[in-house]
Design an enzyme around this catalytic site. Sequence first.
Site, PDB file in Angstrom:
ATOM      1  N   GLN A  78       0.839  -1.199   0.000  1.00  9.65           N
ATOM      2  CA  GLN A  78       0.000   0.000   0.000  1.00  9.65           C
ATOM      3  C   GLN A  78       0.876   1.251   0.000  1.00  9.65           C
ATOM      4  OE1 GLN A  78      -3.074   0.174   2.968  1.00  9.65           O
ATOM      5  NE2 GLN A  78      -3.834   2.104   2.195  1.00  9.65           N
ATOM      6  N   PHE A  79       1.296   1.675  -1.188  1.00  8.22           N
ATOM      7  CA  PHE A  79       2.172   2.834  -1.309  1.00  8.22           C
ATOM      8  C   PHE A  79       1.539   4.104  -0.756  1.00  8.22           C
ATOM      9  CE2 PHE A  79      -0.388   3.631  -5.002  1.00  8.22           C
ATOM     10  CZ  PHE A  79      -0.304   5.003  -5.234  1.00  8.22           C
ATOM     11  N   THR A  80       0.206   4.151  -0.676  1.00  5.47           N
ATOM     12  CA  THR A  80      -0.472   5.362  -0.203  1.00  5.47           C
ATOM     13  C   THR A  80      -0.175   5.688   1.256  1.00  5.47           C
ATOM     14  OG1 THR A  80      -2.495   4.154   0.349  1.00  5.47           O
ATOM     15  CG2 THR A  80      -2.345   5.099  -1.881  1.00  5.47           C
TER      16      THR A  80
END
Length: 149
Positions: A78-80
């Site tokens: 989850q790069f966010t």
Amino acid sequence: MRAVVQRVSRAAVSVDGVETGSIDKGFCVFLAVAQGDGERQVGWLSDKIAGLRVFEDDSGKMNLSLRDVAGEVLLVSQFTLYGDCRKGRRPSFVKSAPPDKAKGLYEAFIEALREKGLVVETGVFQAHMVVDIVNDGPVTLMVDTPEDM
């Protein structure tokens, strides 16, 4: 690296309606890789998560780790998690590692947890995923690797 760790009684992830991973008791871990991260961060964070004592013992105190309770891990990229929302209305993701680097470290993280004897299920890197979580407690922790690594 940054991880959001949720103690769960069950969790599952699916892509395009197909389940790619599911666990019962354990951790659902959302993982983000930052610019500058490498193998040292993988080692530190996998040790930290494997050893987190957040499961209750017979006295009701959070004293037990994943291994102590035969817990499993559902790992979701989850790069966010590195989204910076301090300016404007649209998050900036400049702190996130580029996908090719992030994927390699995500895969190294999976292997590091498995080498510790943990069962690890996963989502699909860079896919649109639907995650179904039953948070137990609720217990949710944010774990960042030290900045001076």
